[in-house]
Write an enzyme that holds these catalytic residues in place. Sequence first.
Site, PDB file in Angstrom:
ATOM      1  N   LYS A 140      -4.300 -10.885  -7.827  1.00 10.14           N
ATOM      2  CA  LYS A 140      -5.583 -11.001  -7.133  1.00 10.14           C
ATOM      3  C   LYS A 140      -6.603 -10.027  -7.734  1.00 10.14           C
ATOM      4  O   LYS A 140      -6.252  -8.904  -8.094  1.00 10.14           O
ATOM      5  CB  LYS A 140      -5.338 -10.637  -5.658  1.00 10.14           C
ATOM      6  CG  LYS A 140      -6.496 -10.938  -4.747  1.00 10.14           C
ATOM      7  CD  LYS A 140      -6.216 -10.431  -3.341  1.00 10.14           C
ATOM      8  CE  LYS A 140      -7.489  -9.851  -2.779  1.00 10.14           C
ATOM      9  NZ  LYS A 140      -7.379  -9.190  -1.510  1.00 10.14           N
ATOM     10  N   LYS A 168     -10.654  -4.456  -6.020  1.00  9.06           N
ATOM     11  CA  LYS A 168     -11.689  -3.451  -6.235  1.00  9.06           C
ATOM     12  C   LYS A 168     -11.230  -2.410  -7.239  1.00  9.06           C
ATOM     13  O   LYS A 168     -12.032  -1.814  -7.937  1.00  9.06           O
ATOM     14  CB  LYS A 168     -12.007  -2.762  -4.914  1.00  9.06           C
ATOM     15  CG  LYS A 168     -12.618  -3.680  -3.878  1.00  9.06           C
ATOM     16  CD  LYS A 168     -12.768  -2.944  -2.549  1.00  9.06           C
ATOM     17  CE  LYS A 168     -13.202  -3.888  -1.443  1.00  9.06           C
ATOM     18  NZ  LYS A 168     -13.118  -3.270  -0.123  1.00  9.06           N
ATOM     19  N   LYS A 179       0.824  -1.216   0.000  1.00  9.80           N
ATOM     20  CA  LYS A 179       0.000   0.000   0.000  1.00  9.80           C
ATOM     21  C   LYS A 179       0.853   1.259   0.000  1.00  9.80           C
ATOM     22  O   LYS A 179       0.434   2.294  -0.511  1.00  9.80           O
ATOM     23  CB  LYS A 179      -0.966   0.001   1.189  1.00  9.80           C
ATOM     24  CG  LYS A 179      -2.120  -0.975   1.018  1.00  9.80           C
ATOM     25  CD  LYS A 179      -3.301  -0.637   1.921  1.00  9.80           C
ATOM     26  CE  LYS A 179      -4.454  -1.589   1.690  1.00  9.80           C
ATOM     27  NZ  LYS A 179      -5.558  -1.389   2.636  1.00  9.80           N
TER      28      LYS A 179
END
Length: 343
Positions: free
Chosen positions: A210, A213, A128
């Site tokens: 993966k 969103k 992140k």
Amino acid sequence: MTENNENTNVQKSAPDRKPVIFSGVQPSGNLTIGNYLGAIKGWTDLQHENDCIFCVVDMHAITVRQDPSELRRHTYELLALYLAAGIDPEKCILFVQSHVPGHAQLSWVLGCYTMFGELSRMTQFKDKSKKNADNINAGLFTYPVLMAADILLYMTDLVPVGQDQKQHIEIARTIAGRFNGVYGDVFKIPEGFIPKTGAKIMSLSDPEKKMSKSDSDFGSVRILDSRDDIIRKFKKAVTDSDTVVRYAQGKSGINNLMNIYSCFTGKSLEQIEHEFSGQGYGAFKLAVGETVADALAPLQSEYHRIVSDKQYLEGIMKSGADSAGRIAARTLRKVYKKIGFVV
Ligand code: TRP
């Protein structure tokens, strides 16, 4: 509440105590079928045999910048999605994290029992930080501490999570163990619980990654996508140059589609290979798309019905926060006493 009362409560509930399950999802919008299969869908099966607590973790969401009105809307929407997926508010506690102050309070305490080095090694923090290079804030760094607080406040036995959250469960266990080592048995040491299938749904456009969103439009299938969009996305899914529908190394695209199909139909990989033997990828992709669209249709219509009833949602939030808050306050009080706060 007097000390005696507290003690009798514990004794009374201990013998027939069902396992406590806690989990949460961030209200960051655009939930994918990965979130659905990896989390929410599995929760509905757990609610019958366990004491389940499911949270909308809005405090975690603000570790990356959120638009305030969107965050608020997504919070209602995620709760509506929990309900539409079949989570029963009569059986489970459903609540919003920021409504129970104990999460922030315990998080501060636990932060003092968490090492800088441990947090620096978290892969999600490293990922992140790369993605949000202009906003590597302290909340992003201490994210796992807040998550540990979420779990430990409720004396949680089991935490169903996706594969990517394993490290966070591990650190929650470490923190709990460290705290117990100093003060005696305060926290229950939680176990992570990773559903066999659905734990890792990959992107349709890049099956090595993966499904997320924030994926490109074709990579991720959202729970609330229209039927046409769902089918179109599956038709475009990246596969390989082989033509046989079978689960094998080097076929990550097909493996992922088979896994998704298996999750929605309950069929085994062998059954799927058999069902599509002699058929090309085109037919298989279409079948997966239609199956997913069909499976999501009732959830979607239920969602649209619920999401428009704000009053109902607020009622659920309120009673959830009351129930969760009572348990959280009890744990927090115990922790405060142990560490020497005047309570
Ligand atoms: N970190 C989790 C995720 O992004 C969300 C989460 C926050 C959570 N607190 C939790 C999951 C406690 C399980 C238990 O998916």
